[in-house]
Design a protein around this motif. Structure first.
Motif, PDB file in Angstrom:
ATOM      1  N   GLN A   1     -12.841 -45.200  44.635  1.00  0.00           N
ATOM      2  CA  GLN A   1     -11.807 -45.626  45.802  1.00  0.00           C
ATOM      3  C   GLN A   1     -10.739 -44.956  45.923  1.00  0.00           C
TER       4      GLN A   1
ATOM      5  N   ILE B   1     -10.576 -51.629  50.024  1.00  0.00           N
ATOM      6  CA  ILE B   1     -12.091 -51.562  50.047  1.00  0.00           C
ATOM      7  C   ILE B   1     -12.914 -53.010  49.654  1.00  0.00           C
TER       8      ILE B   1
ATOM      9  N   PHE C   1     -16.307 -43.170  51.630  1.00  0.00           N
ATOM     10  CA  PHE C   1     -15.275 -44.106  51.666  1.00  0.00           C
ATOM     11  C   PHE C   1     -13.835 -43.023  52.228  1.00  0.00           C
TER      12      PHE C   1
END
Length: 355
Positions: free
Chosen positions: A116, A239, A253
């Motif tokens: 992430q 996220i 992502f």
């Protein structure tokens, strides 16, 4: 005939009861990074467009695996070997003998978190956004000299008066010493750095910390820390996706973030899925279980699948009908491929082949 029938029944019963050292992988669910999951937008950005309303998809894909404690029997293993949508692998492939299930789960969670962060950095750089990086104390090892002196999250500015610009600088400067000598760190304590970041300010107050080195097994001088990198972003990105592990969602992502912070729509309303690790420079890396992910993507309705170039040959060898495999190596290349899909220039797409 009766004896043969009884023998067959006995063998089937034995197969149902006999555990074998295998585990099973199968296509898992997919998640639209532009949409919502359990009532929340997957990507929540302070300057975002909200959850997708255009009908386009940028779906990350997953692989389902049997649990660490699950005991597969012989019949299940044979069925898995014969089934097209499942893969049976040695149990140690998913759960190494030298790690506990909790350690495996922890590693997967850490890799997911790191993916992430890398996705945020790569996406913002793709968009030309300014990002500030800091070398930090990533890990403090237990029962080592730095324990209680340095803390995870401390920003390392200097070691022995020499400026630190990359994590590897820290180890180089420490190992210049002999075991038993003192090393002086100039740091910004983690709590001060976090408070400044919350106010969107640059922390300046430094603290000097001295740590005595000890001898490592290979003879080097160490203090028992691992340096890492932390980033200050120009906007808040969260996220929201639980119960997923591993690093393979990084590419999707990053594309989701680029979409939400760009004008227009990256997908052109198309259903696009994909997979791939990503680093801070935007390089896309290979992943495991590619066949399971392409099957899961096609079952969900995907028309195009963004595939790391190292996985292309394996993916193309057993491609689901109706799914176009698009080869990608960088985030920039993936954005270009989306533009080609959006504009209908699919003949120019870099497609995966079996060789």
């Amino acid at each position: 005939m009766l004896a043969s029938l009884l023998m067959l029944i006995a063998l089937l019963c034995a197969g149902a009861l006999l555990p074998v050292p295998y585990a099973e992988m199968s296509p898992g669910p997919t998640y639209n990074t532009l949409g919502s999951h359990k009532g929340e937008c997957v990507l929540q950005i302070s300057e975002h467009k909200g959850c997708a309303t255009t009908g386009g998809h940028l779906n990350m894909t997953t692989v389902q695996v049997t649990g660490s404690e699950y005991k597969m029997n012989l019949i299940e293993a044979v069925y898995g070997w014969l089934a097209h949508d499942d893969v049976v692998v040695p149990h140690s492939t998913l759960y190494p003998d030298d790690k506990t299930p909790d350690e495996v789960n922890q590693e997967n969670a850490e890799e997911f978190t790191q993916s992430q962060e890398s996705a945020k950095v790569a996406a913002l750089r793709q968009l030309g956004k300014r990002i500030t990086s800091h070398v930090i104390v990533g890990v403090v090892q237990r029962d080592k000299p730095a324990q209680g002196r340095l803390h995870a999250g401390d920003v390392i500015k200097e070691v022995d008066g020499s400026a630190v610009r990359a994590p590897e600088d820290v180890a180089k400067l420490i190992t210049k010493h002999k075991p038993g000598e003192k090393v002086t760190f100039s740091i910004i304590p983690a709590k001060d750095a976090a408070a400044a970041e919350k106010k969107n300010q640059e922390a300046t107050a430094r603290k000097s910390v001295t740590v005595t080195t000890e001898k490592a097994e290979d003879g080097r001088a160490i203090v028992g820390i691992q340096a890492g990198v932390d980033y200050t972003f120009p906007l808040k990105i969260d996220i929201k996706l639980a119960d997923v592990g591993g690093p393979s969602a990084g590419l999707m992502f990053a594309l989701g973030i680029v979409d939400k912070l760009s004008t227009g729509d990256l997908t052109g309303g198309k259903f696009i899925a994909g997979t791939g690790t990503i680093d801070e420079k935007g390089t896309v890396g290979p992943i495991g279980g590619i066949q399971m992910k392409t099957i899961g993507a096609r079952d969900a309705g995907a028309e195009y699948f963004l595939t790391p170039q190292e996985n292309c040959a394996a993916a193309a060898s057993d491609k689901p009908d109706g799914l176009t495999l698009v080869k990608v190596h960088t985030l920039k290349g993936a954005v270009k491929a989306l533009k080609q899909i959006r504009e209908g220039d699919t003949a120019a797409l870099p497609k995966c082949t079996k060789s």
